[in-house]
Scaffold this motif. Structure first.
Motif, PDB file in Angstrom:
ATOM      1  N   ILE A   3     -27.436  31.995  12.481  1.00 31.29           N
ATOM      2  CA  ILE A   3     -28.151  32.914  11.618  1.00 31.29           C
ATOM      3  C   ILE A   3     -28.907  33.847  12.718  1.00 31.29           C
ATOM      4  O   ILE A   3     -29.276  34.903  12.467  1.00 31.29           O
ATOM      5  N   GLY A   4     -29.402  33.191  13.617  1.00 29.85           N
ATOM      6  CA  GLY A   4     -30.369  33.866  14.560  1.00 29.85           C
ATOM      7  C   GLY A   4     -29.614  34.944  15.323  1.00 29.85           C
ATOM      8  O   GLY A   4     -30.284  36.034  15.589  1.00 29.85           O
ATOM      9  N   GLN A   5     -28.185  35.041  15.649  1.00 33.15           N
ATOM     10  CA  GLN A   5     -27.751  35.994  16.360  1.00 33.15           C
ATOM     11  C   GLN A   5     -27.166  37.124  15.245  1.00 33.15           C
ATOM     12  O   GLN A   5     -26.872  38.181  15.720  1.00 33.15           O
ATOM     13  N   ILE A  50     -35.432  30.947  10.557  1.00 34.29           N
ATOM     14  CA  ILE A  50     -34.825  30.855  11.716  1.00 34.29           C
ATOM     15  C   ILE A  50     -35.126  32.277  12.393  1.00 34.29           C
ATOM     16  O   ILE A  50     -35.020  32.461  13.513  1.00 34.29           O
ATOM     17  N   ALA A  51     -34.828  33.544  11.453  1.00 38.35           N
ATOM     18  CA  ALA A  51     -34.684  34.633  11.973  1.00 38.35           C
ATOM     19  C   ALA A  51     -35.833  35.126  12.625  1.00 38.35           C
ATOM     20  O   ALA A  51     -36.963  35.000  12.671  1.00 38.35           O
ATOM     21  N   LYS A  75     -38.632  37.916  -2.270  1.00 44.98           N
ATOM     22  CA  LYS A  75     -39.994  37.095  -2.282  1.00 44.98           C
ATOM     23  C   LYS A  75     -40.160  36.123  -1.209  1.00 44.98           C
ATOM     24  O   LYS A  75     -41.040  35.895  -0.289  1.00 44.98           O
ATOM     25  N   ILE A  76     -39.066  35.114  -1.357  1.00 45.13           N
ATOM     26  CA  ILE A  76     -39.004  34.166  -0.410  1.00 45.13           C
ATOM     27  C   ILE A  76     -38.939  34.491   1.255  1.00 45.13           C
ATOM     28  O   ILE A  76     -39.911  33.964   1.829  1.00 45.13           O
ATOM     29  N   LEU A  77     -38.163  35.587   1.125  1.00 44.90           N
ATOM     30  CA  LEU A  77     -37.941  35.961   2.733  1.00 44.90           C
ATOM     31  C   LEU A  77     -39.233  36.857   3.216  1.00 44.90           C
ATOM     32  O   LEU A  77     -39.477  36.428   4.406  1.00 44.90           O
ATOM     33  N   ILE A  78     -39.698  37.849   2.413  1.00 43.67           N
ATOM     34  CA  ILE A  78     -40.842  38.448   2.846  1.00 43.67           C
ATOM     35  C   ILE A  78     -42.240  37.736   2.959  1.00 43.67           C
ATOM     36  O   ILE A  78     -42.780  37.517   3.939  1.00 43.67           O
ATOM     37  N   HIS A  79     -42.340  36.717   2.076  1.00 48.05           N
ATOM     38  CA  HIS A  79     -43.469  35.855   2.301  1.00 48.05           C
ATOM     39  C   HIS A  79     -43.391  34.774   3.619  1.00 48.05           C
ATOM     40  O   HIS A  79     -44.347  34.087   3.888  1.00 48.05           O
ATOM     41  N   ILE A 123     -40.685  40.326  10.108  1.00 50.61           N
ATOM     42  CA  ILE A 123     -39.430  40.717  10.233  1.00 50.61           C
ATOM     43  C   ILE A 123     -39.001  41.504   9.075  1.00 50.61           C
ATOM     44  O   ILE A 123     -39.182  41.265   7.724  1.00 50.61           O
ATOM     45  N   ASN A 124     -38.066  42.468   9.241  1.00 49.56           N
ATOM     46  CA  ASN A 124     -37.543  43.394   8.172  1.00 49.56           C
ATOM     47  C   ASN A 124     -36.244  42.897   7.335  1.00 49.56           C
ATOM     48  O   ASN A 124     -35.417  42.723   8.084  1.00 49.56           O
ATOM     49  N   PHE A 125     -36.383  42.232   6.148  1.00 49.15           N
ATOM     50  CA  PHE A 125     -35.292  41.718   5.572  1.00 49.15           C
ATOM     51  C   PHE A 125     -34.752  42.817   4.637  1.00 49.15           C
ATOM     52  O   PHE A 125     -35.646  43.197   3.696  1.00 49.15           O
ATOM     53  N   GLN A 126     -33.615  43.132   4.510  1.00 41.84           N
ATOM     54  CA  GLN A 126     -32.998  43.700   3.525  1.00 41.84           C
ATOM     55  C   GLN A 126     -32.098  43.167   2.706  1.00 41.84           C
ATOM     56  O   GLN A 126     -31.159  42.545   3.413  1.00 41.84           O
ATOM     57  N   ILE A 127     -32.390  43.013   1.325  1.00 43.49           N
ATOM     58  CA  ILE A 127     -31.286  42.333   0.497  1.00 43.49           C
ATOM     59  C   ILE A 127     -30.138  43.424  -0.239  1.00 43.49           C
ATOM     60  O   ILE A 127     -30.445  44.325  -0.671  1.00 43.49           O
ATOM     61  N   LEU A 128     -29.157  42.760   0.094  1.00 46.06           N
ATOM     62  CA  LEU A 128     -28.050  43.547  -0.979  1.00 46.06           C
ATOM     63  C   LEU A 128     -27.424  42.599  -1.879  1.00 46.06           C
ATOM     64  O   LEU A 128     -27.134  41.313  -1.438  1.00 46.06           O
ATOM     65  N   SER A 129     -26.786  43.165  -2.832  1.00 44.22           N
ATOM     66  CA  SER A 129     -26.106  42.239  -3.783  1.00 44.22           C
ATOM     67  C   SER A 129     -24.405  42.815  -3.497  1.00 44.22           C
ATOM     68  O   SER A 129     -24.088  44.053  -3.513  1.00 44.22           O
ATOM     69  N   ASN A 130     -23.450  41.891  -3.403  1.00 40.16           N
ATOM     70  CA  ASN A 130     -22.158  42.458  -2.767  1.00 40.16           C
ATOM     71  C   ASN A 130     -21.231  41.152  -3.454  1.00 40.16           C
ATOM     72  O   ASN A 130     -20.667  40.394  -2.712  1.00 40.16           O
ATOM     73  N   PRO A 131     -21.255  41.213  -4.806  1.00 41.00           N
ATOM     74  CA  PRO A 131     -20.420  40.086  -5.464  1.00 41.00           C
ATOM     75  C   PRO A 131     -18.899  40.305  -5.105  1.00 41.00           C
ATOM     76  O   PRO A 131     -18.544  41.282  -5.070  1.00 41.00           O
TER      77      PRO A 131
END
Ligand code: NAD
Ligand code: UDX
Length: 481
Positions: free
Chosen positions: A76-78, A116-117, A139-143, A148-156
């Motif tokens: 995940i880190g890499q 981890i990120a 919300k979980i990631l940002i809080h 760190i900048n997280f972008q969420i995508l939906s790719n079903p």
């Protein structure tokens, strides 16, 4: 080099990442899982899932740019892009039990990523999730992000088991949903670039996050609805002398309807349809839409009806009892070309027959005895919750069920045969030999319409095929269907 890490080495994570690695030699793909056994199998010659063409793809890229690992934190880190393809089963307890999707595995994956990120990441929802899940994950990631900048995508994912590799090589569409901000659009483009290595651009659809999440649930609901529609018509065919194959062919010739997904059956199975419709029903109820919820719930009701109708047909045809009679079951997987038994209609049919004290002998070319005994012991919805897995079935069930690796052995001495999976080999069996070795009268109940009823009647069988004109024998029996 773009680095991808996928959490979840299951039926979706494994094949999807293997195909990305094959088609994108310049991308490094690592698939990680909390299951040590599963990762060990992915690194062996005996892959953990049976899927035509998969061995070949894995052999070409494993060790080159495709890796399977349990070192979740390190990878995940890499990674630049983290796919989350963990299981999202139906909740078994608490609020929404029996309907809502259980996001425990998803949430713990998101928390792990946040912990981890140390660099910016694009996090991709590959699992099928309720609409608006991305907001919760965000919300979980940002809080917990520490800047760190997280972008969420939906790719079903739209692959079907048994044809996963073909579906991934040549998808009808790839769907990517993202935020409509500059950073969101950039993330969508980054993922689009990956797929553009082999998918024509006009088949890569981009939408907002909620449309992408909901499209997946809607697509599965529409597909399942077609099967319940044709299965509902199959019951009417049996009552009237119409033939469901002829009706489906005629209906499907209308280009507005189309010919696919109109095969009547003992019922749909698999890990997705029921779970995703139940999730859709729950979302509708939570959004104050009881009429919409009840519309989709009926798709499952008809599916349950189809399975119990089949059991009733077996029992009522055989003089209203199967107690102590040997019934051969050909096929246990939920469809051909897979060893997956999640929500297979065979479980409900076998449980129904066991309830009437039948002795069942099962043959499936891809499913082991251990798997079958476990499936028959599990409670509804427990199958996809690894922590709840009960290792063995109760002794009573074990004594009533035998499993063989040979169709002729399974049918030897049987009073009746139930065909529950459409494996190609079942239409090519020597039915004269099977008939000779069975008790008489010899019954066949074809839950997949793979045999020619007329030919089998000429051999001497009493035949029931879903939605086909009834055997004269069955017409005279008081069927509770
Ligand atoms: P699966 O059970 O085969 O695989 C999920 C894997 O995730 C398991 O191996 C589990 O050990 C692992 N896992 C759980 N929590 C984890 C964590 N925190 N970190 C790492 N690994 C973790 O499930 P699947 O069939 O691959 O389905 C995955 C998702 O994809 C589901 O949401 C499903 O609805 C969706 N989906 C499935 C199919 C299909 O045909 N099976 C098709 C399209 C979409
Ligand atoms: C399904 C969706 O098709 C796929 O797009 C999604 O990503 C995951 O869920 P899957 O469950 O793997 O795929 O197989 P599918 O081919 O859809 O079959 C599901 C069930 O419906 C099987 O039990 C199958 O035998 C049954 N079925 C399918 C019918 O009974 N009649 C049909 O005409 C088609």
């Amino acid at each position: 080099m773009v680095k991808i890490c996928c959490l979840g080495a299951g039926y979706v994570g494994g094949p999807t990442m293997a195909v990305i690695a094959l088609k994108c030699p310049s991308v490094e793909v690592v698939v990680v899982d909390i299951s040590v056994a599963r990762i060990a199998a992915w690194n062996s010659d005996q892959l953990p899932i049976y899927e035509p063409g998969l061995d070949d793809v894995v052999k070409q890229c494993r060790g080159r740019n495709l890796f399977f690992s349990t070192e979740i934190e390190k990878h995940i880190g890499q990674a630049d892009i983290v796919f989350v393809s963990v299981n999202t089963p139906t909740k078994t307890r608490g609020l929404g039990a029996g309907k809502a999707a259980d996001l425990t595995y998803w949430e713990s994956a998101a928390r792990m990523i946040a912990d981890i990120a140390k660099s910016d990441k694009v996090v991709v929802e590959k699992s099928t999730v309720p609409v608006k899940t991305a907001e919760a994950i965000e919300k979980i990631l940002i809080h917990n992000s520490k800047g760190i900048n997280f972008q969420i995508l939906s790719n079903p994912e739209f692959l079907a088991e048994g044809t996963a590799i073909q579906d991934l090589f040549n998808p009808d569409r790839v769907l990517i949903g993202g935020r409509e901000t500059p950073e969101g659009k950039k993330a969508v483009q980054a993922l689009k670039q990956v797929y553009a290595n082999w998918v024509p651009e006009d088949r890569i659809i981009t939408t907002n996050l909620w449309s992408a999440e909901l499209s997946k649930l809607a697509a599965n609901a529409f597909l399942a609805q077609r099967i319940s529609s044709v299965n509902a018509i199959s019951a009417l065919c049996e009552a009237t002398g119409a033939d469901v194959a002829e009706v489906a062919y005629s209906v499907g010739k209308d280009t507005r309807i189309g010919p696919r997904f109109l095969s009547a059956s003992v019922g749909f199975g698999g890990s997705c349809f029921q779970k995703d419709i139940l999730s859709l029903v729950y979302i509708c109820e939570c959004n104050g839409l009881p009429e919409v919820a009840s519309y989709w719930k009926d798709v499952i009701k008809v599916n349950d009806y189809q399975k119990s109708r089949f059991v009733n047909r077996v029992v009522s045809s055989m003089f209203n009892t199967v107690s102590e009679k040997k019934i051969a079951v050909l096929g246990f997987a939920f469809k051909k070309d897979t060893g997956d038994t999640r929500e297979t209609p065979a479980i409900d049919v076998c449980k129904g027959l066991l309830g009437d004290k039948a002795k069942i002998s099962i043959y499936d070319p891809q499913v082991s005895e251990e798997q079958i005994q476990r499936d028959l012991a599990l409670k509804k919805f427990d199958w996809d919750h690894p922590v709840h897995l009960q290792p063995t079935s109760p002794t009573a069930v074990k004594q009533q069920v035998t499993v063989t690796w040979d169709a002729y052995e399974a049918t030897k001495g049987a009073h009746g045969v139930c065909i529950l999976t459409e494996w190609d080999e079942f239409s090519k069996l020597d039915y004269v030999k099977i008939y000779e070795n069975m008790q008489k009268p010899a019954f066949i109940f074809d839950g997949r319409n793979v045999i020619d009823p007329q030919k089998l009647r000429e051999i001497g069988f009493i035949v029931f095929s879903i939605g086909k004109p009834l055997d004269p024998w069955l017409k005279d029996m008081p069927a509770m269907v």
